[in-house]
Design an enzyme around this catalytic site. Structure first.
Site, short mmCIF file in Angstrom:
data_model
loop_
_atom_site.label_atom_id
_atom_site.label_comp_id
_atom_site.label_asym_id
_atom_site.label_seq_id
_atom_site.Cartn_x
_atom_site.Cartn_y
_atom_site.Cartn_z
N SER A 73 0.83 -1.15 0.17
CA SER A 73 0.06 -0.02 -0.06
C SER A 73 0.67 1.32 0.06
O SER A 73 0.40 2.19 -0.48
CB SER A 73 -0.95 0.06 1.38
OG SER A 73 -1.72 1.19 1.30
N GLU A 104 3.82 -1.52 14.96
CA GLU A 104 4.31 -0.31 14.81
C GLU A 104 5.26 0.33 15.86
O GLU A 104 6.26 1.06 15.44
CB GLU A 104 2.93 0.86 14.67
CG GLU A 104 2.12 0.40 13.18
CD GLU A 104 0.94 -0.79 13.36
OE1 GLU A 104 0.98 -0.97 14.85
OE2 GLU A 104 0.57 -1.29 12.62
#
Lengths: 320, 555
Positions: free
Chosen positions: A35, A56
């Site tokens: 993406s 993350e």
């Protein structure tokens, strides 16, 4: 309307290009590398590409370790999962560590899907707080490209200049507002010079500001349009000049009205040369789903449109 | 690089004293977690970490990442001992403008990671280790994490990542002290299994309840479990970790929070609190009064020395005393370096080799090569020149240096110049040559005399009492100033070596408590004695101390 281009594609292509000449550039992803268009870098440089999965906090901390060892890590995912999720790690492992004159570690956090224009994924995925979060962190640089040209230019600058950076891109292709030859070494780009009022925008709202200027022109109002692609540091000189020459400012962004680009402009203007600053943004509420063909309507619902910018400019002139 | 057992032990003690100095000066900080990792840090800095204190940014240095950043005083004190900063800088801990921040900060030379917010350091270490791989450098990353810290989900994100990338250039060390800020870890958020009672003792006594190793193994890590206060176990684990390829290694080091200061040990109250300045003299004395029990295997079955070494190892001896006799210096013969080398493979426990042999300068190399950790030679068999040669050779080879004196010998005057760098002085309290003799009473007085001579000459090592030491006289030996105790028939001669060693330990601890009570009385009278006593609020220690204080007439 001018042609549109995808910022992510420009980002991914530029990274790979930089990677060919700078072996210190490494790329980290969190299961969103297709993406974010960084997968291409991974194909060409598999040893310098680390997909750490949907983790993350881990990703930005690993990036910090790479940076302290001399690498230039680009860590990318969606906006909502970076400042929104890992602010502690961004603050303590990237922005805080300072040795000698080097303030913070040399990590580049580049996200897409900033703001309401994410659309269909809904309010949970529309990051409207990231500018506020990131600019409040000492040592952090905050950049927002308006189009694919700026995305490329700013990516090259981030790779070349030391320091922790955050760059926020939009999900959808955006109209190209900068000429191919545009330079991004400064902090802002004045896309239109006018004497009657100043419109300041960033990201997808820059093209709206241009449109608003055209609308105002029809009314005989000559507006300046500034792309404030660097929210931090902010271009104090240009802001002061705009305040002095046009007497009022309208800002527009797809971010919460609290703490965003408009706030940064107001803070600066109030110190440098106080004039009225009318801020357009999300009025301290969350977004909601909107299909691709409804994103304009979602933005409209929050007043983030060219017409609203033009209206604000007229109002603010009248009230003076 | 070989780890010098004696020097490591001394430096661990030095660093602990500096932790107290720094946190007390600051009025806050975290002594508990600094002490639980005391030996781990000592081993890293004294034999494993490749570093150059004069060039903190040397590119090929190993990296030490203190992820459990609140234990900063434990890092800063070791940086001072290692020469990165001056010891006096520890007085600036947590002070405005200091390089020694409340949590580790790059401002301080030698610090690699800004810790404080928990759960981040292992991920950060992966980044550093990946960079090493990209750059083709062979430095190693050592990361110390806490058990409370392991509540953080990011630890497990990092665990997966290190495994995915086969990070064999990272060694994580879990300081498993069973205490976090609120309470015991197994109460707040169990890593092993939820606690049933109200003391963590149940967790150590039953290994079947341990789950932490399984967790890490299931994440793809090589796991080594050790006693985190035993230098030889840490040393061996670190060696194995560095040699392990293709997978990351974690060393699960079971430790005691507040280790070496009784009132802080296993006491959640001392997670993040500084000692009261009035307690400093007592705590300083206590940290310095660490001791070792060293059973002598020749008191056992001479036909099965391997078996005797095993018994001592199972009995948790601190060192194993190796009496080498040659039939010349003493009439008897026991064993030589060939046997010692064979015994070396039985255990990692330090060998405290006592050469009761003629002309030791000709043989010392054999005993070093056989794997001794300390070599003690007899003053009667040396002069300044031959001992100088022995001394230098042992130091070059990272082996502890000892001098022994017979009951009728004093420290020779040629030995005085060596005292500051001696690691051990053995004072024989029986005529050397055979096991089972009775302690010669006059040696108490002699020991006290030698101890004061040693102190005058800035001795930093340990006095070892050797000969006829038993439960009746060990307290008096401690009072004389001995801090290592050889146990012959009183330990190895018993069926239950472990119980015998425990008995020795308890007797020494009692003697130490008496000494500390007297120190407290001397420093602050009855008031300080009772305030110090009341700090011992875990288990039955406080009550016991109060009784001792009454008996001694301090309160």
């Amino acid at each position: 309307m001018s042609n549109t281009a995808d910022m992510r594609t420009a980002y991914g292509r530029t990274l790979t290009d930089i990677g060919r000449t700078n072996p210190d550039v490494v790329v980290l992803g969190a299961d969103t590398t297709s993406s974010l268009k960084t997968a291409g870098f991974g194909k060409e440089f598999p040893d310098r590409f680390f997909n750490v999965g949907i983790a993350e906090a881990n990703m930005v901390s690993v990036a910090a370790g790479l940076a302290i060892s001399g690498k230039i890590p680009f860590a990318s995912t969606y906006a909502i999962f970076l400042p929104g999720r890992a602010v502690d790690q961004i603050r303590n492992s990237i922005a805080y560590p300072t040795r000698g004159g080097r303030r913070g570690l040399n990590v580049k956090m580049v996200v897409s899907h900033g703001g309401l224009s994410v659309g269909a994924d809904g309010g949970s995925h529309q990051q409207i707080e990231d500018i506020a979060i990131m600019r409040a962190i000492p040592n952090m640089r905050v950049l927002i490209p308006a189009d694919a040209v700026a995305a490329e230019g700013l990516t090259r600058i981030m790779a070349a200049e030391y320091g922790p950076c955050y760059m926020r891109m939009a999900r959808s292709p955006t109209p190209v507002v900068h000429p191919e030859s545009a330079q991004f070494g400064g902090m802002s780009a004045t896309l239109r010079e006018g004497s009657d009022c100043t419109i300041i925008a960033c990201g997808i709202t820059v093209s709206m500001a241009m449109e608003a200027a055209r609308i105002l022109k029809a009314d005989g109002i000559d507006a300046s349009v500034i792309d404030m692609f660097s929210i931090k540091p902010i271009d104090t000189e240009v802001l002061e000049k705009a305040a002095r020459s046009t007497g009022h400012i309208v800002t527009c962004e797809e971010h919460n009205i609290i703490g965003g680009m408009g706030s940064a402009v107001a803070e600066t203007v109030s110190g440098a040369y106080p004039v009225p600053v009318s801020r357009i943004g999300v009025s301290d509420m969350f977004g909601e789903s909107a299909r691709d063909n409804q994103i304009q309507m979602l933005l409209e619902k929050h007043g983030i449109t060219a017409i609203n910018i033009a209206n604000r400019a007229r109002e603010i002139r009248k009230s003076r | 690089m070989k780890l010098n057992y004696c020097r490591t032990r001394q430096n661990v003690m030095r660093a602990r004293r500096l932790v107290i100095r720094a946190t007390t000066a600051a009025g806050s900080g975290h002594p508990g977690g600094s002490f639980s990792m005391g030996e781990i840090m000592g081993c890293l800095f004294n034999g494993h970490l490749r570093f150059d204190a004069g060039n903190p940014q040397w590119e090929d240095r190993d990296r030490l990442v203190l992820s459990k950043g609140h234990a900063a005083p434990g890092l800063f004190s070791n940086l001072a001992v290692a020469g990165y900063i001056d010891e006096s800088e520890l007085d600036t801990l947590r002070s405005l403008g200091s390089r020694l921040q409340g949590h580790p900060d790059l401002k301080c030379p030698g610090v690699e990671f800004c810790g404080g917010s928990l759960g981040i350091g292992l991920s950060f270490s992966i980044g550093v280790a990946l960079a090493a791989r990209l750059d083709g450098r062979d430095y190693h990353v050592y990361t110390i994490i806490g058990d409370g810290e392991s509540n953080e989900g990011q630890i497990w994100e990092a665990a997966m990542t290190a495994s995915k990338y086969n990070m064999d250039n990272i060694t994580a060390i879990l300081d498993r002290n069973f205490i976090q800020q609120d309470s015991y870890t197994e109460e707040v958020m169990p890593l092993d299994r939820r606690m049933e009672g109200d003391t963590p003792a149940e967790m150590w006594s039953d290994p079947s309840r341990w789950r932490t190793a399984e967790k890490w193994r299931s994440f793809g890590w090589n796991v080594i479990e050790i006693d985190g206060h035993r230098i030889e176990q840490i040393d061996a684990a670190l060696k194995t970790a560095r040699a392990t390829k293709q997978v990351p290694t974690i060393i699960i080091a079971r430790t005691i929070k507040g280790k070496s200061v009784e009132h802080m040990e296993d006491n959640p109250a001392w997670h993040g609190k500084a000692a009261n300045p009035e307690m400093i003299p007592v705590i300083h004395e206590e940290i310095g009064a660490q001791f070792a029990i060293a059973p002598s295997i020749i008191a056992g079955d001479m036909g099965d020395l391997e078996g005797e070494v095993s018994r001592c190892a199972e009995g948790r001896a601190d060192m194993i005393h190796m009496d080498v006799m040659d039939g010349k210096f003493v009439p008897n013969r026991t064993f030589d370096h060939v046997k010692l080398k064979q015994l070396r493979s039985v255990t990692e426990i330090p060998f405290d080799t006592h050469l009761m042999i003629a002309d030791p300068v000709r043989h010392v190399r054999d005993y070093v090569e056989a794997g001794s950790d300390i070599v003690t030679v007899h003053a009667e068999e040396c002069d300044r020149s031959s001992f100088g040669e022995i001394h230098d050779y042992l130091r070059e080879n990272q082996v502890g240096v000892g001098i022994a004196v017979n009951p009728d010998t004093d420290m020779p005057s040629w030995s005085h110049g060596f005292i500051p760098t001696l690691d051990q002085v053995i004072i024989m309290s029986v005529i050397p040559g055979r096991s089972g003799q009775k302690y010669i009473e006059s040696i108490h007085q002699k020991t006290a005399g030698i101890v004061s001579l040693l102190r005058e000459h800035k001795f930093a090592g340990v006095v070892e009492a050797d000969g006829g030491v038993n439960l009746e006289n060990i307290g008096a030996c401690f009072d004389d100033g001995a801090r290592a105790f050889v146990g012959g028939s009183a330990i190895v001669g018993r069926d239950d070596v472990r119980a015998a060693i425990r008995g020795f330990r308890d007797a020494v601890i009692d003697a130490r408590r008496k000494m500390l009570l007297s120190k407290a009385f001397e420093a602050g009278g009855a008031g300080l004695v009772s305030r110090w006593t009341s700090l011992h609020d875990i288990g039955a220690k406080g009550e016991k101390l109060a009784g001792m204080a009454r008996e001694s007439g301090y309160v």
